[in-house]
Design a protein around this motif. Structure first.
Motif, PDB file in Angstrom:
ATOM      1  N   SER A 168       0.843  -1.190   0.000  1.00 33.29           N
ATOM      2  CA  SER A 168       0.000   0.000   0.000  1.00 33.29           C
ATOM      3  C   SER A 168       0.879   1.240   0.000  1.00 33.29           C
ATOM      4  CB  SER A 168      -0.905   0.011   1.232  1.00 33.29           C
ATOM      5  OG  SER A 168      -0.140   0.295   2.405  1.00 33.29           O
ATOM      6  N   TYR A 169       0.240   2.396  -0.090  1.00 26.15           N
ATOM      7  CA  TYR A 169       0.973   3.653  -0.089  1.00 26.15           C
ATOM      8  C   TYR A 169       1.217   4.191   1.327  1.00 26.15           C
ATOM      9  CZ  TYR A 169       0.010   3.794  -5.099  1.00 26.15           C
ATOM     10  OH  TYR A 169      -0.046   3.503  -6.431  1.00 26.15           O
ATOM     11  N   ALA A 194       4.881   5.066   2.172  1.00 27.11           N
ATOM     12  CA  ALA A 194       5.335   6.315   1.564  1.00 27.11           C
ATOM     13  C   ALA A 194       4.785   7.522   2.323  1.00 27.11           C
ATOM     14  CB  ALA A 194       4.907   6.371   0.100  1.00 27.11           C
ATOM     15  N   ALA A 228       6.372   6.104  -3.470  1.00 27.21           N
ATOM     16  CA  ALA A 228       5.022   6.141  -4.015  1.00 27.21           C
ATOM     17  C   ALA A 228       5.029   5.923  -5.523  1.00 27.21           C
ATOM     18  CB  ALA A 228       4.359   7.473  -3.671  1.00 27.21           C
ATOM     19  N   ALA A 257       3.447   2.699  -7.552  1.00 27.56           N
ATOM     20  CA  ALA A 257       2.473   2.914  -8.631  1.00 27.56           C
ATOM     21  C   ALA A 257       2.918   2.233  -9.920  1.00 27.56           C
ATOM     22  CB  ALA A 257       2.280   4.415  -8.855  1.00 27.56           C
TER      23      ALA A 257
END
Length: 505
Positions: free
Chosen positions: A237-238, A241, A279, A283
């Motif tokens: 997950s983010y 970050a 991040a 992505a």
């Protein structure tokens, strides 16, 4: 799966001799740049921010060079193109550094040149760490890193003692105001030549294994580790970050209220940069774009083997100590043992020369320890306990700096530090190399360097604020910080014992 051929003494010499030249460059930099900066007008409080270029370049350069060197293959080989490029740039920097006073804004020029010098040395050094793993079977990794450590020590001896020897031969050790002493000038010029000769020797006398040969050696290892880290990154997950970005904002926010030194902004910027890059990498991995440098490096960093994570804690505290040593040892010796903090005085420069001498002794002890003491200790008690004990011994050396006031006692302190230094250069790499996927050895060695560089950045950004706030003009306290940091590293090392404390050389 084929086994890499074992190398004899000549082969071990050839693959490691280039590190003699690399360490000449590093030691000339580490033992003289504070002196050069102060000669060019820097105050003691300015030194940490001027030094920040060195670890920052390592943080950026080493993972990138490691990634590309894993994937390079041309007429010169896999790692050797980077040996050559870095050596040429580093030699040019060494040749230009003594001429800094002749340029406009000499202090800024010297700081920028330090940036280029450290980046160039890192371009050469990082592939050398992986080169041992490339060229040797796992059964010779410990021996290979031991021989490499011996050349590191020998190069350090040459570089550290050369200014002192020149002074004994009558070369002037005192420069006019704003001028670099002749002993330092000639040492940098000789160092540039030694760097090119030593690295050139390794380039000429070694032949790297082709990609096909490496595949036959690595076998299933290559397939198993090919894209695992990027696949794991895609599932993250983010949140991680975001945590980095929040930490960055917090660091930046406290600078003004606590009246910290402005270089703390650099620390916050680095935290924010990593958060943003993480991040972006996540992505890209989620989109299936796995064949890129950023996702690979971030994925490998987040998916480090457990033993590498534990060694990272040891490296963090170990190298915090060394950066304190490089910045402050010369000024401490001049001020507390020779009685002068003025870079234009004979007493100050006598202290600087004594620092060069005892630092030479530290590295001479490291050569002996790498070839004889550490292998014996490792067979008796295992690599992990050997490294922990060595760090505790080194901690006593820094404690001696803090407590003693007789310059001759520093000789005993340097013996203790030399044992720890040798262990730092050999034991973590010997433990780590055999547990890493050989196809990504350059990338992982570059990432491992992060835990060498980050503590240096923290020292460069935080130590100045600590000294100004609590110990203004009193740098002797940095030696106590250094002693404590090595002791903590020794304790952290013992956490590895149940998993990796073997007793093989």
């Amino acid at each position: 799966m084929a086994e890499k051929p074992r190398l004899g003494f000549g082969g071990l010499w050839n693959i490691s001799f280039g590190f003699f030249g690399i360490q000449v460059g590093f030691v000339l930099q580490n033992s003289n740049m504070s002196r050069i900066f102060q000669t060019l007008g820097a105050s003691l409080d300015d030194l940490p921010v001027l030094w920040v270029a060195a670890p920052l370049t390592g943080l950026i350069v080493q993972p990138i060079i490691g990634y590309f060197s894993d994937k390079t293959w041309n007429g010169l080989g896999r790692r050797r193109p980077y040996f050559l490029t870095g050596a040429i740039l580093a030699a040019l920097s060494l040749l230009l550094m003594p001429l800094a006073p002749t340029f406009a804004a000499p202090l800024i020029f010297a700081a920028l040149l330090l940036w280029v010098l450290d980046a160039s040395l890192n371009i050469t050094m990082e592939p050398f760490r992986a080169f041992v793993g490339d060229m040797l079977p796992k059964s010779q990794h410990s021996l290979g890193y031991g021989v490499q450590t011996a050349f590191i020590g020998a190069g350090a001896v040459f570089a550290a003692i050369f200014p002192w020897l020149l002074g004994q031969l009558g070369v002037s050790n005192i420069g006019a105001a704003g001028q670099i002493p002749d002993t330092v000038k000639w040492s940098f010029w000789a160092g540039g030549i030694a760097l090119c000769v030593a690295v050139g020797w390794t380039i000429v006398t070694t032949k790297e294994y082709s990609p096909e040969e490496m595949a036959s050696f690595d076998g299933a290892d290559a397939a198993q580790h090919g894209g695992a880290s990027v696949s794991a990154l895609a599932s993250k997950s983010y949140l991680n970050a975001i945590v980095w970005l929040v930490a960055a904002a917090a660091v930046i926010a406290i600078v003004e209220p606590l009246k910290l030194e402005k270089e703390i902004y650099l620390l916050g910027s680095l935290l924010a940069s990593y958060g943003l890059l993480s991040a972006v990498a996540i992505a890209m991995a989620k989109q299936g774009r796995s064949a890129n440098m950023l996702s690979t490096i971030v994925g490998d960093f987040s998916g480090m083997p457990p033993i590498m994570k534990r060694l990272a804690v040891v490296q963090f505290f170990s190298w915090s100590t060394l950066f304190i040593m490089w910045i402050y040892s010369g000024p401490v010796i001049s001020q507390y043992y020779f009685g002068s903090a003025d870079a234009t005085t004979k007493a100050y420069n006598d202290g600087a020369s004594w620092w060069n001498f005892v630092y030479t002794l530290q590295n001479a002890v490291a050569v002996f320890a790498a070839l004889f003491l550490l292998p014996w200790m490792s067979k008796k008690m295992g690599k992990v306990r050997t490294h922990a004990i060595s760090l505790f011994i080194g901690s006593l050396g820094f404690l001696g700096y803090f407590l003693a006031r007789d310059a001759n006692i520093l000789i005993l302190c340097e013996v203790a530090k030399g044992i720890a230094w040798a262990s730092m250069l050999a034991m973590p790499y010997a433990i780590l190399a055999s547990s890493l996927p050989q196809t990504k050895l350059g990338t992982y060695m570059g990432l491992f360097n992060i835990f060498i560089v980050v503590p240096q950045l923290l020292v460069a950004t935080l130590m100045g604020s600590i000294m100004v706030r609590f110990f203004p003009g009193d740098p002797i306290w940095t030696m106590l910080f250094a002693a404590a940091s090595w002791a903590i590293a020794g304790l952290a090392m013992l956490r590895l014992a149940p998993e990796s404390d073997d007793k093989t050389a």
